[in-house]
Design an enzyme around this catalytic site. Structure first.
Site, PDB file in Angstrom:
ATOM      1  N   ASP A 167       0.772  -0.949  -0.038  1.00 25.25           N
ATOM      2  CA  ASP A 167       0.002   0.112  -0.084  1.00 25.25           C
ATOM      3  C   ASP A 167       0.817   1.304  -0.022  1.00 25.25           C
ATOM      4  O   ASP A 167       1.988   1.197   0.144  1.00 25.25           O
ATOM      5  CB  ASP A 167      -1.062  -0.238   1.197  1.00 25.25           C
ATOM      6  CG  ASP A 167      -2.280   0.592   1.142  1.00 25.25           C
ATOM      7  OD1 ASP A 167      -2.367   1.480  -0.114  1.00 25.25           O
ATOM      8  OD2 ASP A 167      -3.036   0.568   1.771  1.00 25.25           O
ATOM      9  N   ASP A 236     -11.102   2.811  -3.382  1.00 24.93           N
ATOM     10  CA  ASP A 236     -11.400   1.450  -2.775  1.00 24.93           C
ATOM     11  C   ASP A 236     -12.778   0.960  -3.215  1.00 24.93           C
ATOM     12  O   ASP A 236     -13.932   1.797  -3.552  1.00 24.93           O
ATOM     13  CB  ASP A 236     -11.541   1.384  -1.397  1.00 24.93           C
ATOM     14  CG  ASP A 236      -9.904   1.216  -0.910  1.00 24.93           C
ATOM     15  OD1 ASP A 236      -9.096   1.402  -1.579  1.00 24.93           O
ATOM     16  OD2 ASP A 236      -9.879   0.959   0.555  1.00 24.93           O
TER      17      ASP A 236
HETATM   18  C1  GAL Z   1      -6.398   1.077   1.516  1.00 26.32           C
HETATM   19  C2  GAL Z   1      -6.518   0.015   0.574  1.00 26.32           C
HETATM   20  C3  GAL Z   1      -7.301  -0.956   0.852  1.00 26.32           C
HETATM   21  C4  GAL Z   1      -6.787  -1.514   2.187  1.00 26.32           C
HETATM   22  C5  GAL Z   1      -6.718  -0.389   3.112  1.00 26.32           C
HETATM   23  C6  GAL Z   1      -6.008  -0.984   4.650  1.00 26.32           C
HETATM   24  O1  GAL Z   1      -5.546   2.139   1.074  1.00 26.32           O
HETATM   25  O2  GAL Z   1      -6.893   0.706  -0.766  1.00 26.32           O
HETATM   26  O3  GAL Z   1      -7.624  -2.103  -0.085  1.00 26.32           O
HETATM   27  O4  GAL Z   1      -5.659  -2.246   2.051  1.00 26.32           O
HETATM   28  O5  GAL Z   1      -5.918   0.428   2.805  1.00 26.32           O
HETATM   29  O6  GAL Z   1      -5.944  -0.005   5.305  1.00 26.32           O
END
Ligand code: GAL
Length: 554
Positions: A167, A236
């Site tokens: 991430d 997301d």
């Molecule tokens: C976001 C990501 C999600 C998940 C989340 C966890 O940035 O897009 O899929 O991984 O963080 O905190």
């Protein structure tokens, strides 16, 4: 036996176990030469259903459910643990530590249990100082200092990790460095670390998602392919909310589809745009919407990573998600992104060429009412002659039709019809035919609002889905309208005229998405306020200028 021969046999007997024990290592090393993720990755991830509310038990029960439902055998084979698995601090030797409350047996045991089910094991980390949930990240601390990419990659390899999602929260950009340069440095470092540990680990990069809606998005999209196998480009999917389990999540499916579809030029086998999780079958998604998500993702060759409570999926949902014929469209070795054939206020029509000479066609009803669609092969770029017929299989019903002149379907609200077709010899090979679209920087997260179509009237407008928005990109680089005229760079600007093989009618398409005229080297540009109907101009090409970035038939 001659002494020489005997000693050779002795040496071989002695070496055999040594060689044998080296086989996994040799295999792993040779795996690096093979194309990782030659087709879009498939599997399961906890995030969209559980967020941080999981334990090893939930992970393993989903892994077992993948096997029991048969979904693992259909290809959903990588179980990835997302954010919140680790503690906020590293241990005395500087290593990440799995949260002992969630993983009392440690992470290696979980990896072992997942491998024992015949599945692969994936894990989440972050390119910054901390994850999005503020747990220990692999990247540089804020203010600068040593990163942990190699150390963490070694730990992951020792656990048997097969897939890493990295991430991009909390990435530190030192003074004088752009955000984009800081991300690039971090993702390149992770890529080098994964190579150094000698285990084939599929690398999923979230970097582009942190630049969505900015001009640098396109810069990031051009370099992620150098470091990893797939990348998240945008926002997301809506998470499951246990407090309101039936709150509709389809809007987020449509939005992720909307931003993923125009990015076909960035993907190829081994390099995939990732439109985020398959939430089909989970709360907030009807069966029609679940069919749509699987069909759209498959038309886009997007990774199919379920994020739901697999043990609670209904038999109907399992049948949808496990539909072999639809999955085969996703996993087709050509890995093409679908072409947007047309987009009307209600319906999207998609087309995609497949490796064996068949093609896939899909029609999505975005509206709240049923629609009737009638699709002729000439719309997809096949010869417009009466002898062109198709054998067609409806992939949801299994119904087969032979030698039809058109596909007809009544599509329920939010549903998607999908066919595999085999055109007859008289159809020829399809031209690159469909819409030429520009995307907007609107924040409304809506399919219709996001795209503008180039029309044969010589302007850029809200997509209407009519013939004036259908173009053929010829092998020579001409842009030919449906009334067989070509876009030409005239003194007065771009106009449509009779097609001729001259440089002023040739357009070079770049990875960034510019259409550069071969005669005057300028870029096709939409002029005027973005929300209105825009005229066309030729202007010097600027870096990542949104009104110069186009998406063409693939
Ligand atoms: C976001 C990501 C999600 C998940 C989340 C966890 O940035 O897009 O899929 O991984 O963080 O905190």
């Amino acid at each position: 036996m001659a002494p020489a021969k005997r000693s050779l046999i002795l040496v071989l007997c002695f070496l055999a176990p040594v060689l044998f024990s080296a086989v996994p290592w040799l295999r792993a090393a040779s795996g690096q030469g093979r194309l990782l993720a030659a087709t879009p990755p498939m599997g399961w991830n906890d995030w969209a259903h559980y967020q941080c509310g999981f334990t090893a038990q939930a992970i393993l029960s989903n892994a077992r459910a993948l096997v029991k439902t048969g979904l693992a055998a259909r290809g959903y084979n990588t179980v990835t643990i997302d954010d919140c698995w680790m503690l906020k601090d590293r241990n005395a030797s500087g290593n990440l530590q799995a949260d002992p409350q969630r993983f009392p047996q440690g992470m290696k045991a979980v990896a072992g249990a997942i491998h024992a089910l015949g599945l692969k094991f994936g894990i989440y980390e972050d390119a910054g100082s901390a994850t999005c949930g503020r747990f220990a990240g692999s990247g540089q601390p804020q203010g600068g200092g040593k990163d942990h990419f190699l150390k963490d990659a070694r730990l992951f390899a020792s656990w048997g990790v097969d897939y890493l999602k990295l991430d991009g929260c909390n990435v530190y950009a030192p003074p004088g460095s752009s955000q984009e340069a800081a991300y690039r440095k971090a993702y390149a470092a992770e890529s080098a670390a994964l190579k150094a540990v000698g285990r084939p680990i599929v690398f999923s990069e979230s970097a582009p998602a942190y630049f969505q809606g900015t001009p640098e998005w396109y810069d990031v999209l051009t370099w992620v392919r150098l470091y990893g196998q797939l990348w998240r480009e945008g926002s997301d999917m809506a998470n499951f909310n246990a407090g309101n389990p039936n709150r509709s999540r389809f809007r987020s499916v449509l939005w992720n589809y909307a931003y993923n579809l125009p990015l076909g030029r960035f993907q190829k086998p081994g390099n995939w745009n990732d439109a985020d999780f398959i939430i089909g079958g989970d709360g907030g998604m009807s069966l029609a919407e679940s069919r749509s998500q699987l069909a759209l993702w498959s038309m886009m060759s997007a990774p199919l990573i379920l994020s739901s409570d697999v043990g609670k999926l209904s038999p109907q949902a399992i049948a949808i998600l496990g539909n072999r014929a639809v999955i085969a469209i996703d996993q087709d070795p050509l890995g093409r992104m679908a072409t947007l054939v047309r987009r009307s206020p209600d319906v999207d029509v998609l087309f995609k060429a497949l490796a064996d000479g068949d093609d896939a066609v899909a029609a999505l009803d975005r509206s709240a009412a049923p629609v009737q669609v009638d699709l002729r092969p000439s719309e997809f770029g096949f010869a417009a002659n009466a002898a062109c017929r198709m054998d067609a299989r409806n992939l949801w019903t299994g119904a087969v039709q032979s030698a039809v002149a058109a596909l007809h379907a009544r599509i329920a609200a939010h549903d998607t019809a999908i066919w595999r077709i085999r055109p007859s010899a008289a159809c020829g090979r399809p031209a690159r035919k469909g819409t030429i679209v520009m995307t907007t920087t609107s924040r409304r997260r809506d399919v219709e609002d996001y795209t503008r179509c180039l029309s044969a009237a010589g302007r850029v407008e809200a997509c209407a889905g009519d013939a004036g928005e259908s173009w053929i990109v010829t092998p020579g680089g001409a842009l030919q309208s449906s009334d067989a005229r070509c876009l030409v760079a005239a003194k007065s600007g771009p106009v449509l005229a009779a097609c001729r093989p001259v440089p002023a009618q040739r357009w070079r398409y770049t990875l960034k998405g510019n259409l550069i005229n071969a005669a005057d080297r300028q870029c096709l540009t939409a002029a005027g306020p973005a929300r209105k109907t825009q005229s066309l101009k030729l202007q010097p090409c600027e870096d990542n200028q949104p009104n110069q970035i186009w998406s063409l038939p693939n």
